[in-house]
Scaffold this active site. Structure first.
Site, short mmCIF file in Angstrom:
data_model
loop_
_atom_site.label_atom_id
_atom_site.label_comp_id
_atom_site.label_asym_id
_atom_site.label_seq_id
_atom_site.Cartn_x
_atom_site.Cartn_y
_atom_site.Cartn_z
N ASP A 1 0.84 -1.19 0.00
CA ASP A 1 0.00 0.00 0.00
C ASP A 1 0.87 1.24 0.00
O ASP A 1 2.03 1.20 0.41
CB ASP A 1 -0.95 0.00 1.20
N GLU B 1 -0.15 -0.75 5.78
CA GLU B 1 0.85 -0.20 6.70
C GLU B 1 0.74 1.32 6.82
O GLU B 1 0.87 1.88 7.91
CB GLU B 1 2.26 -0.59 6.22
#
Length: 481
Positions: free
Chosen positions: A96, A161
């Site tokens: 991400d 994250e």
């Protein structure tokens, strides 16, 4: 095969794999994998997880699965058995990314990997898709040269994250067998400067809060009511201003702010250049030095404010305003307790009897690595060979919650933080990029490390110090909430 030839063959295999690595990175960067459906469609993250699984499988990792996590993200995991008695190494990264930010700040299309002035530009090119690609390149080079891996290899690539929402941490706590290992490479940091191999050995804790201030049921015309009308925006700004004193020291009620960094000092000129300070603007040092404020003291930062933009200005006293405040604390400070002190401070310093609503939006505890084990020694040797320079150790301002969780779940594992990032990468900012040479050297480092830990570099004769020099690096701009 001689020891020297093994190192040379690994270096050649990594070099030969760079075109494929660039193609992998281009495919990953093209996916707008922001783990926030309000910004980018969730389908982009799902596609990224699928691609990550495909790339791991192509590299030879067995049992690839995309596990749903409690925050709705997908974590890609896998594990390949090694020779009997060989140690297990876990390779971590995340797919991400943060949003692209201001499009005008990009010289290249943010979702298209573009080469410019010798660097590869694109959102995630460094943080953290570039780190993922470096690990893939290392695994492929080892298989090409050795026909397999000399250690058991486990992989984890999480999908949220940057949101600090704890999905991977919760999965690891519920399924600890997924993260069982002897050594963990957290590929989510980087080097203090291009070409200088760096191990991040401490992380600051972090906590963000969303503060909403309300004083009236609706905005009021400033000509009719301005003066006695309690301005919610002004009340918010007053509370936010109380977080720092005139010298820039963070002064939250009840939270110590007199710590002193006991490592080497941070060069002020280097900080000024790396942070991009404008002419006449000096670093904030409070009552100490740059290194004290970076690593030994708390730091409160206002990340965003919701209020009418200048382009839509009206003559009105605002009845509501809100802001996100981020708090960083030294590695050994209880981040949860510090976050509660921040909340209490903001409430106490909001004037006009305003209604105040404050809720935590993220929390990450600090981390300090144990650096005296055999895996760290092998990593220093690998870095010395790959970079031609001894490794240094540093701290970082960003929090990686999984580091703390894994230190609890696998207490005997050696945890190493490294990566392709460096100041010019401008991660989290418009114009993010990666130096392909940093990616190549980082991949070679990992390949050499796995070979060394697997006992294939028995002579281990390199001119490297066994204890890295302690140095500091500026906090990566825009580190995770």
């Amino acid at each position: 095969m001689t020891e020297g030839s093994l190192r040379e063959r690994l270096a050649a295999a990594v070099e030969a794999g760079m075109p494929a690595a660039r193609d992998d990175l281009a495919r990953l960067v093209a996916l707008r994998s922001v783990a926030n459906p309000a910004i980018e469609p969730r389908s982009e993250c799902v596609a990224a997880a699928e691609l990550v699984g495909e790339l791991y499988a192509q590299a030879g990792v067995d049992g690839i699965q995309a596990h749903p996590t409690p925050d709705g993200s997908l974590a890609v995991v896998g594990r390949t058995a090694g020779p009997a008695g060989a140690p297990t190494v876990l390779l971590y990264s995340h797919y991400d990314v943060v949003p692209v930010g201001d499009p005008d700040g990009w010289r290249t299309p943010p979702w298209e990997l573009t080469e410019l002035d010798g660097r590869w530009y694109g959102r995630g090119s460094a943080d953290c898709k570039g780190n993922l690609v470096a690990s893939l390149l290392a695994l492929r080079a080892l298989r090409e040269v050795l026909g397999g891996w000399p250690v058991e290899v486990a992989v984890v690539c999480e999908g949220s994250e940057e949101q600090s929402s704890g999905g991977m941490e919760a999965l690891a706590r519920s399924r600890p067998e997924l993260v069982a290992c002897d050594a963990l490479l957290l590929a989510d940091t980087g080097n203090v400067e291009v070409g200088l191999p760096t191990l991040t050995t401490s992380l600051r804790g972090t906590g963000s809060v969303l503060m909403t201030v309300r004083t009236m049921t609706h905005p009021a015309h400033s000509g009719m009511y301005g003066g006695p009308a309690p301005d919610a925006l002004q009340a918010l700004l007053t509370a936010l201003a109380s977080l720092r004193d005139a010298h820039g020291e963070t002064t939250i009620d009840g939270l110590s702010h007199d710590g002193v960094w006991d490592g080497a000092p941070f060069d002020t000129n280097r900080f000024r250049d790396d942070a991009g300070l404008l002419a006449g603007v000096e670093p904030l040092t409070g009552t100490g030095a740059v290194a004290d404020l970076l690593w030994a003291r708390p730091a409160a930062t206002v990340l965003a404010i919701d209020c009418p933009p200048v382009s839509q200005v009206t003559a009105a006293v605002q009845g509501e305003a809100r802001a996100v405040v981020n708090l960083r604390v030294p590695a050994d400070t209880d981040a949860a307790a510090a976050q509660q002190l921040l909340i209490a401070h903001l409430r106490a310093h909001t004037p006009y009897g305003a209604q105040v609503e404050i809720r935590p939006v993220s929390l990450g505890h600090g981390f300090r690595a144990r650096t005296d084990g055999p895996a760290y020694a092998a990593m220093r040797r690998a870095m010395r060979t790959a970079f031609g320079r001894d490794a240094v150790a540093t701290g970082q301002g960003g929090s990686i919650p999984l580091a703390t969780a894994l230190a609890e779940l696998v207490p005997s594992a050696e945890i190493m933080l490294l990566g392709v990032e460096e100041p010019a990468s401008r991660i989290h900012a418009p114009g993010e990029s990666v130096d392909p040479e940093e990616l190549r050297r980082t991949a070679l480092t990992q390949a050499l490390f796995l070979a060394d830990l697997g006992g294939l570099l028995e002579d281990r004769v390199v001119e490297a110090t066994e204890t890295p020099e302690e140095t500091e690096t500026p906090e990566v701009p825009g580190a995770s909430l």
